[in-house]
Design a protein around this motif. Structure first.
Motif, mmCIF file in Angstrom:
data_model
loop_
_atom_site.group_PDB
_atom_site.id
_atom_site.type_symbol
_atom_site.label_atom_id
_atom_site.label_comp_id
_atom_site.label_asym_id
_atom_site.label_seq_id
_atom_site.Cartn_x
_atom_site.Cartn_y
_atom_site.Cartn_z
ATOM 1 N N GLN A 204 0.814 -1.208 0.000
ATOM 2 C CA GLN A 204 0.000 0.000 0.000
ATOM 3 C C GLN A 204 0.858 1.274 0.000
ATOM 4 O O GLN A 204 0.319 2.376 0.065
ATOM 5 N N HIS A 205 2.154 1.100 -0.092
ATOM 6 C CA HIS A 205 3.032 2.264 -0.035
ATOM 7 C C HIS A 205 3.046 2.978 -1.386
ATOM 8 O O HIS A 205 3.371 2.382 -2.413
ATOM 9 N N ALA A 206 2.694 4.261 -1.376
ATOM 10 C CA ALA A 206 2.572 5.033 -2.613
ATOM 11 C C ALA A 206 3.941 5.445 -3.159
ATOM 12 O O ALA A 206 4.859 5.779 -2.404
ATOM 13 N N VAL A 207 4.042 5.419 -4.475
ATOM 14 C CA VAL A 207 5.253 5.839 -5.182
ATOM 15 C C VAL A 207 4.825 6.699 -6.368
ATOM 16 O O VAL A 207 3.844 6.380 -7.051
ATOM 17 N N LYS A 208 5.552 7.779 -6.601
ATOM 18 C CA LYS A 208 5.252 8.597 -7.778
ATOM 19 C C LYS A 208 6.547 9.037 -8.444
ATOM 20 O O LYS A 208 7.617 9.060 -7.818
ATOM 21 N N VAL A 209 6.438 9.383 -9.712
ATOM 22 C CA VAL A 209 7.581 9.840 -10.498
ATOM 23 C C VAL A 209 7.280 11.222 -11.052
ATOM 24 O O VAL A 209 6.194 11.460 -11.602
ATOM 25 N N LEU A 210 8.236 12.123 -10.891
ATOM 26 C CA LEU A 210 8.109 13.487 -11.392
ATOM 27 C C LEU A 210 9.203 13.767 -12.416
ATOM 28 O O LEU A 210 10.342 13.293 -12.269
ATOM 29 N N LYS A 211 8.851 14.528 -13.437
ATOM 30 C CA LYS A 211 9.831 15.046 -14.391
ATOM 31 C C LYS A 211 9.689 16.562 -14.417
ATOM 32 O O LYS A 211 8.588 17.072 -14.597
ATOM 33 N N GLN A 212 10.822 17.232 -14.207
ATOM 34 C CA GLN A 212 10.800 18.696 -14.119
ATOM 35 C C GLN A 212 9.782 19.167 -13.079
ATOM 36 O O GLN A 212 9.121 20.195 -13.242
ATOM 37 N N GLY A 213 9.626 18.367 -12.033
ATOM 38 C CA GLY A 213 8.735 18.731 -10.943
ATOM 39 C C GLY A 213 7.278 18.427 -11.169
ATOM 40 O O GLY A 213 6.448 18.703 -10.295
ATOM 41 N N ASP B 216 14.820 15.869 -15.875
ATOM 42 C CA ASP B 216 15.226 15.823 -14.475
ATOM 43 C C ASP B 216 14.182 14.969 -13.773
ATOM 44 O O ASP B 216 13.036 15.393 -13.597
ATOM 45 N N VAL B 217 14.550 13.751 -13.402
ATOM 46 C CA VAL B 217 13.577 12.749 -12.953
ATOM 47 C C VAL B 217 13.757 12.467 -11.465
ATOM 48 O O VAL B 217 14.879 12.293 -10.984
ATOM 49 N N LEU B 218 12.633 12.428 -10.759
ATOM 50 C CA LEU B 218 12.657 12.145 -9.332
ATOM 51 C C LEU B 218 11.637 11.059 -9.018
ATOM 52 O O LEU B 218 10.463 11.182 -9.369
ATOM 53 N N ALA B 219 12.097 9.996 -8.356
ATOM 54 C CA ALA B 219 11.198 8.965 -7.846
ATOM 55 C C ALA B 219 10.956 9.256 -6.373
ATOM 56 O O ALA B 219 11.903 9.311 -5.584
ATOM 57 N N ASP B 220 9.695 9.467 -6.014
ATOM 58 C CA ASP B 220 9.322 9.863 -4.660
ATOM 59 C C ASP B 220 8.660 8.679 -3.959
ATOM 60 O O ASP B 220 7.574 8.235 -4.340
ATOM 61 N N PHE B 221 9.321 8.177 -2.910
ATOM 62 C CA PHE B 221 8.822 7.046 -2.141
ATOM 63 C C PHE B 221 8.262 7.489 -0.790
ATOM 64 O O PHE B 221 8.253 6.712 0.171
ATOM 65 N N GLY B 222 7.807 8.727 -0.689
ATOM 66 C CA GLY B 222 7.191 9.207 0.543
ATOM 67 C C GLY B 222 8.175 9.236 1.702
ATOM 68 O O GLY B 222 9.279 9.759 1.586
ATOM 69 N N VAL B 223 7.786 8.656 2.844
ATOM 70 C CA VAL B 223 8.620 8.708 4.043
ATOM 71 C C VAL B 223 9.950 7.985 3.886
ATOM 72 O O VAL B 223 10.884 8.195 4.666
#
Length: 263
Positions: free
Chosen positions: A183-192, A247-254
């Motif tokens: 259930q852990h959320a993950v998102k990917v951002l490009k250029q924010g 510019d890529v960021l993988a955001d795994f929350g906490v």
């Protein structure tokens, strides 16, 4: 077939792997793997031919959509080579990369060898008891087969199951063992800007279940997870297309974030 049977296939794949290029089709007049066992034997032959050290394993096609996309019957295990592991924030070149995507993944570091202790399959809990750390990872997969969508699972296995580059973060310091990774959320951002969102549920229902699948898959083919292995368990989101300058960021929350730059 013994590993030596795949020498000719290895001779085709090895320069493609080393020079980062693709092959149109295999030579059908030469021996080729036709099932999983033969695919893993051919993969081992290619690994030994590289003369490189292995850092662990990847699990490919951990979603139904991914399996359907490349026409396989289930997940695939592929070796990861130490030379293709990059540091967080690394600059990634897309030159000669056919797939041109990134995948945010949970990774586990194995603390001790995972061996069978009965004829029964190892449970998720048994396999997780061998895990030392959780890491965040970004995979930049690729194939040495131009028509990787139709080449078949045995030939995909022979080619390290589309392994390529990997960006690996430090061990996660946040207490994670009692959390539900499915259930852990993950998102990917490009250029924010958010490009994709998902969760651990996209990885065979749970990254821990994916790890247990791998442990049992290797044991069934005469291999096993070893102390020090790193395992990336599969993408948590639909693979995100990469373009030069991203510019890529993988955001795994906490758990934190992990980024790459695309040259």
């Amino acid at each position: 077939m013994p590993i030596s049977s795949y020498q000719s296939l290895t001779e085709q794949l090895l320069p493609a792997w080393q020079q980062k290029r693709q092959l149109a089709t295999p030579d059908n007049s030469l021996p080729q793997p036709t099932d999983r066992a033969q695919g893993y034997a051919a993969q081992k032959a290619l690994f030994e031919a590289t003369g490189e050290s292995a850092m662990g394993w990847k699990i490919a096609a951990t979603s139904i959509a991914g399996q359907q996309h490349i026409g396989v019957s289930g997940p695939l295990a592929g070796r990861l080579l130490t030379s293709r592991c990059l540091k967080p924030g690394a600059s990634i070149s897309l030159t000669h990369n056919l797939m041109r995507v990134m995948e945010p993944e949970f990774a586990f570091r194995i603390g001790r060898d995972v061996l069978a202790n009965s004829p029964l399959a190892l449970t998720t809990e048994e396999v997780m008891s061998h895990v030392q750390d959780l890491h965040l990872a970004i995979e930049i997969p690729d194939s040495r087969w131009q028509d990787f969508v139709h080449i078949g699972e045995a030939m995909l296995l022979a080619d390290f199951a589309c392994a390529n580059q990997l960006v690996l973060g430090e061990a996660v310091s946040y207490p994670w063992r009692d959390l539900d990774l499915s259930q852990h959320a993950v998102k990917v951002l490009k250029q924010g800007v958010v490009q994709a969102q998902g969760s651990g549920a996209n990885v065979l229902g749970d990254p821990r279940k994916a790890l247990a699948w791998l442990a049992n898959e290797l044991l069934s083919h005469g291999m096993h997870l070893r102390q020090g292995d790193t395992v990336i368990t599969g993408t948590c989101v639909v693979p995100v297309v990469l373009n030069a300058g991203d510019d890529v960021l993988a955001d795994f929350g906490v758990f934190g974030t992990l980024g790459i730059q695309v040259a």
